[in-house]
Design a protein around this motif. Structure first.
Motif, PDB file in Angstrom:
ATOM      1  N   THR A 110      43.330  35.608  37.160  1.00 25.01           N
ATOM      2  CA  THR A 110      42.777  34.729  37.401  1.00 25.01           C
ATOM      3  C   THR A 110      43.364  34.669  39.092  1.00 25.01           C
ATOM      4  O   THR A 110      44.401  34.023  39.061  1.00 25.01           O
ATOM      5  CB  THR A 110      42.893  33.098  36.735  1.00 25.01           C
ATOM      6  OG1 THR A 110      42.409  33.546  35.565  1.00 25.01           O
ATOM      7  CG2 THR A 110      42.638  31.939  37.683  1.00 25.01           C
ATOM      8  N   ASP A 130      38.024  40.032  33.076  1.00 28.24           N
ATOM      9  CA  ASP A 130      38.476  39.807  32.084  1.00 28.24           C
ATOM     10  C   ASP A 130      38.175  41.632  30.981  1.00 28.24           C
ATOM     11  O   ASP A 130      37.482  42.321  32.201  1.00 28.24           O
ATOM     12  CB  ASP A 130      36.891  38.500  30.739  1.00 28.24           C
ATOM     13  CG  ASP A 130      37.616  37.275  31.310  1.00 28.24           C
ATOM     14  OD1 ASP A 130      38.633  36.805  31.184  1.00 28.24           O
ATOM     15  OD2 ASP A 130      36.307  36.460  31.951  1.00 28.24           O
ATOM     16  N   VAL A 154      41.829  38.098  29.086  1.00 29.86           N
ATOM     17  CA  VAL A 154      41.810  37.276  30.624  1.00 29.86           C
ATOM     18  C   VAL A 154      42.959  38.163  30.978  1.00 29.86           C
ATOM     19  O   VAL A 154      44.084  38.412  30.597  1.00 29.86           O
ATOM     20  CB  VAL A 154      42.262  36.328  30.791  1.00 29.86           C
ATOM     21  CG1 VAL A 154      42.005  35.157  31.847  1.00 29.86           C
ATOM     22  CG2 VAL A 154      41.089  35.076  30.060  1.00 29.86           C
ATOM     23  N   GLN A 206      37.691  34.884  37.830  1.00 26.28           N
ATOM     24  CA  GLN A 206      39.078  35.458  36.432  1.00 26.28           C
ATOM     25  C   GLN A 206      38.373  36.925  36.129  1.00 26.28           C
ATOM     26  O   GLN A 206      37.162  37.060  36.278  1.00 26.28           O
ATOM     27  CB  GLN A 206      38.585  34.921  35.557  1.00 26.28           C
ATOM     28  CG  GLN A 206      39.583  34.859  34.360  1.00 26.28           C
ATOM     29  CD  GLN A 206      38.552  34.010  33.155  1.00 26.28           C
ATOM     30  OE1 GLN A 206      39.367  32.718  33.031  1.00 26.28           O
ATOM     31  NE2 GLN A 206      38.352  34.039  32.095  1.00 26.28           N
TER      32      GLN A 206
END
Length: 405
Positions: free
Chosen positions: A326, A48, A323, A46
């Motif tokens: 992903t 960020d 976020v 993920q």
């Protein structure tokens, strides 16, 4: 003889030391260099974006004076809840009150003139309609008998005629003049009414009311003092709905999008966090001087908080985590394995016990790992924290405990 013996012994010891040093150096240089390694592994990743932002109310009202004036009344205080339409602060209205009163008198006077002109016109038309005689030959006038009274008093005003037999002659020109007088009086009334509106607007600009329901968060006015035009007199905000505003650098701003989910954390929230959603991204970047004095373009982002807790208040600084991507099962290497040369990314891969410099293409990344889209395969061993002493072809071996060894 003794000195000669000691000289021989010293020479032999020196030769022996040089031989041992050469053997140690030669043996060491021929052995593989120990390096820390990492292994290319498929992981869930993920990416960020991290930044800081400020808490601001979604909606607020700043009450500002257009010009300095004496504060006559401050009707609220900080922390007080107000409703829409409630008076917040008022400036001295003595002068404008007099202007409104005078404008009202002018309207009433103009209305009286209109009423009189309207009555005059109606009287003339009535006389014209009820006339029993015919107008003289070649004339556009009409004669009205028995209509002396109030109508006769209008004749000098509008140029009418009254015969010796008490006949009143009402010509079309007379009607047109009366109509013109009525139109003129109505125009004067309209002008007086507009002046009254202006006076009332000016009066209203000195009495400030809440345009929304909310909480008073700032009061800068004090009764008896002159109002400031630099600071708002009163600020009202809806504290039930809060936003977070942040500035992102060029790279990070290109990764986020409206609708993206955000985690908000703060010292006031301790171990808990608040969820948010990106609702606005500025269409242009702005430049601000950095600590080093350079101009760094940033892009403004607005985040709507979901169920904002009472611990968060406008003006607080918070940390945000957005976020941006992903992925599942991507090949990744530790961040410390990468190094750059120009605009390209490289790693040192271990192939058959020797270093091989490999160019790699990268994708998303996080604090610990970077996705590799080409240049490596699963299971490859790469050197961590490569130093400038390393070069392609050097014989190496992984340190015990690194890279799965």
């Amino acid at each position: 003889m003794t000195k000669r013996l000691w000289w021989i012994i010293g020479t032999m010891l020196l030769i022996l030391a040089l031989a041992l040093g050469g053997w140690w150096f030669w043996g060491k240089s021929q052995g593989p260099l120990k390096v820390r390694v990492g292994v290319v592994t498929p992981i869930s990743m993920q990416e960020d974006v991290f930044a800081t932002g400020s808490v601001v109310p979604v909606s607020s009202q700043e009450v500002r004076a257009l010009a300095p004036g004496r504060v006559a009344k401050v009707a609220v205080k900080v922390g007080e809840t107000v409703q829409a339409g409630q008076t917040l602060v008022a400036l001295d209205t003595t002068l404008v009150d007099a202007q409104v009163a005078q404008a009202q008198v002018n309207v009433e006077a103009a209305q009286t003139v209109v009423n009189s002109a309207q009555a005059n016109l109606e009287e003339l038309k009535k006389a014209q309609t009820s006339g029993s005689g015919a107008a003289p030959s070649g004339s556009d006038s009409e004669s009205v008998s028995g209509q002396s009274g109030g109508l006769s008093s209008l004749l000098p005003q509008f140029g009418g005629q009254q015969s010796s037999s008490q006949q009143i002659i009402v010509s079309p020109a007379l009607i047109r003049q009366a109509e013109g007088a009525l139109a003129q009086s109505k125009a004067a009334l309209k002008q007086a009414e507009e002046m009254l509106k202006v006076a009332r607007v000016q009066q209203g600009q000195l009495i400030f009311k809440a345009s929304m329901a909310g909480t008073v968060i700032e009061v800068n006015a004090q009764e008896g003092n002159i109002s400031s035009v630099q600071l708002p007199l009163v600020v009202v905000a809806d504290l039930k709905q809060l936003n977070v505003e942040a500035q992102l650098n060029e790279v990070d701003a290109g990764k986020v999008q409206v609708g993206g989910k955000v985690k908000i954390s703060s010292k006031m929230l301790k171990d808990s966090s608040v969820q948010g959603t990106i609702v606005e991204i500025a269409p242009t970047a702005v430049s601000a001087l950095s600590v080093q004095g350079n101009s760094s373009p940033t892009v403004g982002v607005k985040i709507r908080l979901e169920n904002a807790p009472v611990e968060l208040k406008p003006g607080f600084t918070v940390s945000i985590e957005i976020v941006v991507a992903t992925k599942e099962g991507v090949l990744a290497v530790p961040q410390e394995a990468l190094f750059q040369e120009g605009n390209k990314n490289y790693v040192y891969r271990i192939q058959a016990g020797r270093l091989e410099k490999a160019e790699v293409k990268i994708g998303i990344g996080n604090d610990t790992h970077q996705e590799v889209t080409s240049g490596l395969k699963e299971g490859d061993q790469v050197v961590l924290n490569p130093s400038n002493d390393l070069a392609e072809g050097i014989q190496v071996s992984p340190e015990v405990g690194s890279g799965g060894v």
